[in-house]
Design a protein around this motif. Sequence first.
Motif, PDB file in Angstrom:
ATOM      1  N   HIS A  26       0.823  -1.207   0.000  1.00 12.55           N
ATOM      2  CA  HIS A  26       0.000   0.000   0.000  1.00 12.55           C
ATOM      3  C   HIS A  26       0.859   1.260   0.000  1.00 12.55           C
ATOM      4  O   HIS A  26       0.620   2.194  -0.779  1.00 12.55           O
ATOM      5  CB  HIS A  26      -0.927  -0.027   1.221  1.00 12.55           C
ATOM      6  CG  HIS A  26      -1.401   1.311   1.672  1.00 12.55           C
ATOM      7  ND1 HIS A  26      -2.162   2.141   0.889  1.00 12.55           N
ATOM      8  CD2 HIS A  26      -1.192   1.973   2.846  1.00 12.55           C
ATOM      9  CE1 HIS A  26      -2.426   3.254   1.561  1.00 12.55           C
ATOM     10  NE2 HIS A  26      -1.842   3.177   2.734  1.00 12.55           N
ATOM     11  N   ILE A  27       1.886   1.312   0.853  1.00 12.62           N
ATOM     12  CA  ILE A  27       2.742   2.495   0.923  1.00 12.62           C
ATOM     13  C   ILE A  27       3.486   2.709  -0.390  1.00 12.62           C
ATOM     14  O   ILE A  27       3.681   3.845  -0.838  1.00 12.62           O
ATOM     15  CB  ILE A  27       3.718   2.393   2.108  1.00 12.62           C
ATOM     16  CG1 ILE A  27       2.956   2.530   3.429  1.00 12.62           C
ATOM     17  CG2 ILE A  27       4.805   3.467   2.024  1.00 12.62           C
ATOM     18  CD1 ILE A  27       2.217   3.858   3.577  1.00 12.62           C
ATOM     19  N   ASP A  28       3.877   1.634  -1.052  1.00 14.28           N
ATOM     20  CA  ASP A  28       4.516   1.782  -2.364  1.00 14.28           C
ATOM     21  C   ASP A  28       3.579   2.459  -3.355  1.00 14.28           C
ATOM     22  O   ASP A  28       4.009   3.280  -4.182  1.00 14.28           O
ATOM     23  CB  ASP A  28       4.951   0.415  -2.903  1.00 14.28           C
ATOM     24  CG  ASP A  28       6.199  -0.118  -2.209  1.00 14.28           C
ATOM     25  OD1 ASP A  28       6.917   0.688  -1.583  1.00 14.28           O
ATOM     26  OD2 ASP A  28       6.445  -1.336  -2.289  1.00 14.28           O
ATOM     27  N   ARG A  29       2.283   2.146  -3.276  1.00 17.70           N
ATOM     28  CA  ARG A  29       1.319   2.802  -4.167  1.00 17.70           C
ATOM     29  C   ARG A  29       1.084   4.255  -3.759  1.00 17.70           C
ATOM     30  O   ARG A  29       0.864   5.120  -4.610  1.00 17.70           O
ATOM     31  CB  ARG A  29      -0.026   2.059  -4.132  1.00 17.70           C
ATOM     32  CG  ARG A  29      -0.001   0.644  -4.674  1.00 17.70           C
ATOM     33  CD  ARG A  29      -1.412   0.094  -4.833  1.00 17.70           C
ATOM     34  NE  ARG A  29      -2.167   0.053  -3.589  1.00 17.70           N
ATOM     35  CZ  ARG A  29      -2.182  -0.963  -2.746  1.00 17.70           C
ATOM     36  NH1 ARG A  29      -1.444  -2.054  -3.007  1.00 17.70           N
ATOM     37  NH2 ARG A  29      -2.916  -0.927  -1.642  1.00 17.70           N
ATOM     38  N   ALA A  30       1.131   4.522  -2.452  1.00 14.00           N
ATOM     39  CA  ALA A  30       0.767   5.842  -1.933  1.00 14.00           C
ATOM     40  C   ALA A  30       1.957   6.757  -1.714  1.00 14.00           C
ATOM     41  O   ALA A  30       1.775   7.931  -1.377  1.00 14.00           O
ATOM     42  CB  ALA A  30       0.016   5.666  -0.602  1.00 14.00           C
ATOM     43  N   ARG A  31       3.173   6.239  -1.923  1.00 16.55           N
ATOM     44  CA  ARG A  31       4.366   6.949  -1.453  1.00 16.55           C
ATOM     45  C   ARG A  31       4.474   8.382  -1.973  1.00 16.55           C
ATOM     46  O   ARG A  31       4.802   9.309  -1.231  1.00 16.55           O
ATOM     47  CB  ARG A  31       5.622   6.159  -1.840  1.00 16.55           C
ATOM     48  CG  ARG A  31       6.862   6.615  -1.075  1.00 16.55           C
ATOM     49  CD  ARG A  31       8.063   5.721  -1.398  1.00 16.55           C
ATOM     50  NE  ARG A  31       7.803   4.320  -1.159  1.00 16.55           N
ATOM     51  CZ  ARG A  31       7.823   3.746   0.043  1.00 16.55           C
ATOM     52  NH1 ARG A  31       8.087   4.461   1.118  1.00 16.55           N
ATOM     53  NH2 ARG A  31       7.579   2.451   0.171  1.00 16.55           N
ATOM     54  N   PRO A  39       6.614  11.186   7.900  1.00 19.40           N
ATOM     55  CA  PRO A  39       8.003  10.697   7.830  1.00 19.40           C
ATOM     56  C   PRO A  39       8.136   9.189   7.754  1.00 19.40           C
ATOM     57  O   PRO A  39       9.059   8.681   7.107  1.00 19.40           O
ATOM     58  CB  PRO A  39       8.629  11.264   9.107  1.00 19.40           C
ATOM     59  CG  PRO A  39       7.846  12.502   9.390  1.00 19.40           C
ATOM     60  CD  PRO A  39       6.432  12.166   8.974  1.00 19.40           C
ATOM     61  N   TRP A  40       7.208   8.420   8.417  1.00 20.31           N
ATOM     62  CA  TRP A  40       7.429   6.981   8.382  1.00 20.31           C
ATOM     63  C   TRP A  40       7.269   6.400   6.987  1.00 20.31           C
ATOM     64  O   TRP A  40       7.740   5.305   6.697  1.00 20.31           O
ATOM     65  CB  TRP A  40       6.571   6.235   9.393  1.00 20.31           C
ATOM     66  CG  TRP A  40       5.094   6.485   9.449  1.00 20.31           C
ATOM     67  CD1 TRP A  40       4.409   7.086  10.460  1.00 20.31           C
ATOM     68  CD2 TRP A  40       4.089   6.093   8.494  1.00 20.31           C
ATOM     69  NE1 TRP A  40       3.061   7.115  10.188  1.00 20.31           N
ATOM     70  CE2 TRP A  40       2.833   6.503   8.991  1.00 20.31           C
ATOM     71  CE3 TRP A  40       4.133   5.440   7.270  1.00 20.31           C
ATOM     72  CZ2 TRP A  40       1.640   6.301   8.311  1.00 20.31           C
ATOM     73  CZ3 TRP A  40       2.950   5.233   6.576  1.00 20.31           C
ATOM     74  CH2 TRP A  40       1.725   5.660   7.102  1.00 20.31           C
ATOM     75  N   THR A  42       8.774   7.587   4.500  1.00 16.95           N
ATOM     76  CA  THR A  42      10.141   7.646   3.994  1.00 16.95           C
ATOM     77  C   THR A  42      10.937   6.424   4.414  1.00 16.95           C
ATOM     78  O   THR A  42      11.767   5.906   3.650  1.00 16.95           O
ATOM     79  CB  THR A  42      10.851   8.917   4.530  1.00 16.95           C
ATOM     80  OG1 THR A  42      10.091  10.061   4.153  1.00 16.95           O
ATOM     81  CG2 THR A  42      12.258   9.039   3.984  1.00 16.95           C
ATOM     82  N   PHE A  43      10.650   5.941   5.619  1.00 13.06           N
ATOM     83  CA  PHE A  43      11.470   4.877   6.196  1.00 13.06           C
ATOM     84  C   PHE A  43      10.887   3.483   5.983  1.00 13.06           C
ATOM     85  O   PHE A  43      11.570   2.492   6.231  1.00 13.06           O
ATOM     86  CB  PHE A  43      11.673   5.140   7.686  1.00 13.06           C
ATOM     87  CG  PHE A  43      12.199   6.525   7.971  1.00 13.06           C
ATOM     88  CD1 PHE A  43      13.387   6.963   7.419  1.00 13.06           C
ATOM     89  CD2 PHE A  43      11.491   7.404   8.766  1.00 13.06           C
ATOM     90  CE1 PHE A  43      13.874   8.238   7.661  1.00 13.06           C
ATOM     91  CE2 PHE A  43      11.954   8.686   9.015  1.00 13.06           C
ATOM     92  CZ  PHE A  43      13.155   9.106   8.463  1.00 13.06           C
ATOM     93  N   SER A  44       9.635   3.370   5.541  1.00 12.51           N
ATOM     94  CA  SER A  44       9.010   2.058   5.313  1.00 12.51           C
ATOM     95  C   SER A  44       9.202   1.674   3.859  1.00 12.51           C
ATOM     96  O   SER A  44       8.291   1.798   3.033  1.00 12.51           O
ATOM     97  CB  SER A  44       7.522   2.111   5.687  1.00 12.51           C
ATOM     98  OG  SER A  44       7.346   2.474   7.034  1.00 12.51           O
ATOM     99  N   THR A  45      10.403   1.208   3.532  1.00 14.91           N
ATOM    100  CA  THR A  45      10.766   0.966   2.141  1.00 14.91           C
ATOM    101  C   THR A  45      10.967  -0.509   1.811  1.00 14.91           C
ATOM    102  O   THR A  45      11.098  -0.863   0.642  1.00 14.91           O
ATOM    103  CB  THR A  45      12.059   1.723   1.793  1.00 14.91           C
ATOM    104  OG1 THR A  45      13.084   1.336   2.720  1.00 14.91           O
ATOM    105  CG2 THR A  45      11.826   3.228   1.877  1.00 14.91           C
TER     106      THR A  45
END
Length: 325
Positions: A26-31, A39-40, A42-45
């Motif tokens: 999800h974060i990859d889609r929303a990044r 900020p998190w 940035t760090f959840s990669t």
Amino acid sequence: MFTLPIGDGALLRPLEPWRAPEFLAHIDRARDAVDPWIPWATFSTDLPSATATLQRYADRLATDNGGIFGIWLDDTLVGGVMFTRFDSTSGVCEIGCWLEKAGEGRGLVNRACRTLIDWAFTERGMSRVEWWVAAHNARSIGAARRLGMTRDGVLRRHSPYRGVRHDIEVWSVLAEEWPTVREGSASGVQAELDRLMGVFVGAFTNAGGRRPDLDVIRDVFIPQGRIIANVGGEPVIYDLDAFIEPRQRMLTDGTLTEFSEEEVSARTEIFGSIAHRFSEYRKSGYHDGAWFEGSGRKTTQYLLTPAGWRMSSLAWDDVPAAVTG
């Protein structure tokens, strides 16, 4: 763990560490949309860092100091809400949110945030819920405004991020300001109708450096809503898109500056799942550099929908404005 429906087929549930693979996807889609503000992101990669992010919130939840909750739409994680701080001793907490594009335009964040705020006030007896936001994050500021929050002030150059220090706006809502019972209490319904009108009127303000945000009108109206100007010989009937676009442009291109409008009196009648409001307003600002002041009347209709109270139509008639050079 719990799962709460929040309308439109969406569900709210805890975002626990074992969900890290889903969270990372999800974060990859929303990044691109989320990274500048949270900020998190940035760090959840990768999987270990995404797991660590969720674990930090799980640890906060275990110590009654925070928590993170995901929003699933059609079984896909599309965003979430969180208590970034939760201090039951002082009675103050802070909430935040994020959303990927697939979840936009449905009011999901608003409903999820309301669930957290309701719980904080009614179940935990909190006194104040805060919303901290970078001063240039217009979407998040709009979300705070739609929740009926008040802008308390600006912490200048408060937060460093990627080599730049950012101003932070602090918004809040107090327990006594929050309409906790929307459907069963006349006072709760009245408070919610007051809030909807406040959001509508406040959307136009660009006085004192405020940023107008007419997109919030979509959140207080049903999608099929109509807005009617009856100030001339023939009424002009707008759908939401036709009403919002030219006014947003006028309020941001220098045509209309230092503009504000306020409701000065109102009479509201409520019957079951429908309501009507007749109100008086006044407004002022500069139009093409000329100062004007005006007033008029509005009539507004409301409906109780599965997502809560919403405006269905609004019509207005102006008293002719006095223009001075």
